[in-house]
Design a protein around this motif. Structure first.
Motif, PDB file in Angstrom:
ATOM      1  N   ALA A  94      60.907 128.422 -72.153  1.00 56.43           N
ATOM      2  CA  ALA A  94      61.748 128.021 -71.017  1.00 56.43           C
ATOM      3  C   ALA A  94      61.691 126.512 -70.799  1.00 56.43           C
ATOM      4  O   ALA A  94      62.722 125.878 -70.532  1.00 56.43           O
ATOM      5  CB  ALA A  94      61.298 128.753 -69.759  1.00 56.43           C
ATOM      6  N   LEU A  95      60.514 125.905 -70.925  1.00 60.10           N
ATOM      7  CA  LEU A  95      60.394 124.454 -70.767  1.00 60.10           C
ATOM      8  C   LEU A  95      61.157 123.714 -71.856  1.00 60.10           C
ATOM      9  O   LEU A  95      61.863 122.735 -71.585  1.00 60.10           O
ATOM     10  CB  LEU A  95      58.921 124.045 -70.786  1.00 60.10           C
ATOM     11  N   VAL A  99      64.839 120.259 -63.458  1.00 60.07           N
ATOM     12  CA  VAL A  99      64.975 119.030 -64.258  1.00 60.07           C
ATOM     13  C   VAL A  99      66.233 118.263 -63.862  1.00 60.07           C
ATOM     14  O   VAL A  99      66.238 117.028 -63.772  1.00 60.07           O
ATOM     15  CB  VAL A  99      64.998 119.368 -65.765  1.00 60.07           C
ATOM     16  N   MET A 100      67.337 118.985 -63.591  1.00 57.48           N
ATOM     17  CA  MET A 100      68.572 118.320 -63.181  1.00 57.48           C
ATOM     18  C   MET A 100      68.461 117.661 -61.809  1.00 57.48           C
ATOM     19  O   MET A 100      69.260 116.789 -61.461  1.00 57.48           O
ATOM     20  CB  MET A 100      69.743 119.316 -63.193  1.00 57.48           C
ATOM     21  N   GLY A 101      67.455 118.072 -61.026  1.00 60.29           N
ATOM     22  CA  GLY A 101      67.228 117.446 -59.731  1.00 60.29           C
ATOM     23  C   GLY A 101      66.518 116.109 -59.823  1.00 60.29           C
ATOM     24  O   GLY A 101      66.404 115.401 -58.814  1.00 60.29           O
ATOM     25  N   ILE A 102      66.032 115.750 -61.012  1.00 62.96           N
ATOM     26  CA  ILE A 102      65.372 114.454 -61.196  1.00 62.96           C
ATOM     27  C   ILE A 102      66.442 113.377 -61.369  1.00 62.96           C
ATOM     28  O   ILE A 102      67.416 113.565 -62.098  1.00 62.96           O
ATOM     29  CB  ILE A 102      64.438 114.487 -62.425  1.00 62.96           C
ATOM     30  N   LEU A 143      57.230 116.856 -66.291  1.00 63.91           N
ATOM     31  CA  LEU A 143      56.250 117.818 -65.797  1.00 63.91           C
ATOM     32  C   LEU A 143      55.758 117.514 -64.375  1.00 63.91           C
ATOM     33  O   LEU A 143      55.734 118.420 -63.531  1.00 63.91           O
ATOM     34  CB  LEU A 143      55.058 117.903 -66.763  1.00 63.91           C
ATOM     35  N   PRO A 144      55.357 116.271 -64.074  1.00 65.46           N
ATOM     36  CA  PRO A 144      54.906 116.018 -62.686  1.00 65.46           C
ATOM     37  C   PRO A 144      55.995 116.245 -61.637  1.00 65.46           C
ATOM     38  O   PRO A 144      55.699 116.722 -60.539  1.00 65.46           O
ATOM     39  CB  PRO A 144      54.468 114.545 -62.723  1.00 65.46           C
ATOM     40  N   LEU A 145      57.258 115.931 -61.972  1.00 62.39           N
ATOM     41  CA  LEU A 145      58.312 116.031 -60.976  1.00 62.39           C
ATOM     42  C   LEU A 145      58.833 117.457 -60.783  1.00 62.39           C
ATOM     43  O   LEU A 145      59.457 117.747 -59.762  1.00 62.39           O
ATOM     44  CB  LEU A 145      59.474 115.099 -61.350  1.00 62.39           C
ATOM     45  N   ILE A 146      58.607 118.342 -61.752  1.00 63.04           N
ATOM     46  CA  ILE A 146      59.032 119.742 -61.583  1.00 63.04           C
ATOM     47  C   ILE A 146      57.846 120.630 -61.232  1.00 63.04           C
ATOM     48  O   ILE A 146      57.935 121.857 -61.317  1.00 63.04           O
ATOM     49  CB  ILE A 146      59.743 120.284 -62.843  1.00 63.04           C
TER      50      ILE A 146
END
Length: 317
Positions: free
Chosen positions: A90-91, A186-189, A213-216
C-alpha cells in the motif's frame, strides 16, 4: 417590539438523538450484559439451563488455563502474515500513484481495480480459495498438467499452507482500502515541500523516509490501530476455510472462533469473559501503537530544549 428569535441549535440534538437511542439499546446494554455475564456461571447442559450463578473471576481463570493463549498466538501470526505485505504494498502504490514526476495515466481506473477486492464478501473469498486450492481444485490440476508436481499438494492440510492462504486472502481484501487512505494522506502534503526537496538534491528514498513517512504518520497510526482491531476480530475467512475446526491441529483457530465455540455451546459466562479479554487486549495494543506513532514534537523544539538543558547542566558541573 422585540423580535422573536428562533433557536436552531436544538434541531441538531434532535437529529442525532436516534443514533444514541439505537446505540444505547443495541450496543451499550448488550455490552454491559456481556461484562455482567462474565462473572456468572451460565450455560446449557442438554435441555437444562445452569445458572446464572455468581462465580466471580472463575471464568477468567479458566480461560487462562485453556488454549486461549495458543489461539491468541495463532491470531497474531495470521494478522502479521496478512498485514506486513499489505502495508508495504500500500505504501509503495500510494507513493507511486501520487508522484507527479511519473505522470501516470489512468489513475482512476487503477484505483477502482485496486479497491474492487474490498467489495467482495469475505465468505465469498474464502469459498473461492477453498475451491481453488483444494486437493482436486484447479490450482493442483494446472500444476500437475504443467508437470511441476507429480501429486496434488494438500494446501489446507499443512500449517504453512493454511496460514499462508488466510494471510493472502486478508492481504487481497484490505490492501486496496489501505492504499486509497494512504494516497489521500500523501496527496494532502504540500507540493512545495517535495519541490524544495528536489532542489536540495533529495532522492526518492530520502523523500519517502524524511518527508512522506513523518507527514502521513496520523493516517499510518489509524491504519495500524484499525488493522489490529480487525485482526483480533478475524473470524469469517479461517472459519469457512477450515470448516470451523481451525485445522490442521487447531493452528488456524482464532480468538473469535474460540469465542464462537462457547456461544454455540450456550456457555455465555465463558464467552463474556473472553469478550472482556479481547477488549482489554485491543485497548492495550491500541494505546501502545498510538504512543509509538504519535509525534508530540513535530518541529523538534522540545528535543532541542532538552539538549540545551543538558548542555547547561554540564557547564554548571
Amino acid at each position: 417590539m422585540k423580535k422573536k428569535s428562533v433557536n436552531y441549535g436544538k434541531w441538531g440534538y434532535i437529529f442525532i438523538l436516534p443514533f444514541f437511542v439505537i446505540y444505547f439499546i443495541f450496543s451499550l446494554i448488550p455490552l454491559f450484559d456481556t461484562v455482567r455475564y462474565s462473572f456468572f456461571e451460565y450455560f446449557r447442559s442438554g435441555i437444562k439451563q445452569i445458572g446464572p450463578n455468581f462465580v466471580g473471576l472463575a471464568n477468567y481463570v479458566s480461560l487462562l488455563h485453556s488454549d486461549m493463549l495458543k489461539y491468541g498466538l495463532n491470531t497474531l501470526i495470521l494478522w502479521v502474515i496478512g498485514f506486513v505485505p499489505q502495508i508495504v504494498v500500500a505504501l509503495v502504490l500510494a507513493c507511486w500513484f501520487t508522484d507527479a514526476r511519473l505522470k501516470l495515466h489512468g489513475k482512476q481506473f487503477f484505483k477502482v481495480v485496486i479497491y474492487l477486492p474490498n467489495l467482495i464478501m469475505a465468505s465469498a473469498f474464502a469459498l473461492l480459495f477453498f475451491t481453488m486450492f483444494s486437493t482436486n481444485g484447479p490450482v493442483n490440476s494446472i500444476l500437475c498438467s504443467l508437470g511441476w508436481i507429480k501429486e496434488p499438494i494438500d494446501f489446507l492440510g499443512s500449517v504453512l499452507g493454511t496460514r499462508s492462504l488466510v494471510g493472502f486472502m486478508n492481504f487481497l481484501m484490505w490492501f486496496g482500502n489501505t492504499t486509497i487512505m494512504l494516497m489521500a494522506a500523501v496527496m494532502g502534503i504540500s507540493m512545495d515541500i517535495f519541490e524544495a526537496s528536489d532542489l536540495d538534491g533529495c532522492n526518492s528514498i530520502q523523500r519517502f523516509v524524511y518527508i512522506t513517512l513523518p507527514l502521513i504518520r496520523p493516517i499510518l497510526s489509524y491504519t495500524l490501530i484499525t488493522s489490529i482491531i480487525g485482526g483480533l476480530q478475524m473470524f469469517d475467512v479461517p472459519q469457512i476455510l477450515t470448516n470451523g475446526q481451525g485445522n490442521p491441529d487447531r493452528t488456524s483457530m482464532t480468538l473469535i472462533m474460540f469465542l464462537n465455540s462457547h456461544l454455540k455451546s450456550k456457555n455465555y459466562g465463558m464467552a463474556g469473559a473472553l469478550s472482556v479479554y479481547l477488549f482489554i487486549i485491543s485497548a492495550i495494543l491500541c494505546f501502545f501503537v498510538y504512543r509509538m506513532t504519535n509525534d508530540n514534537d513535530p518541529d523538534g523544539s522540545k528535543k532541542a530544549a532538552k539538549k540545551r538543558a543538558r548542555a547547561e547542566r554540564r557547564k554548571t558541573k
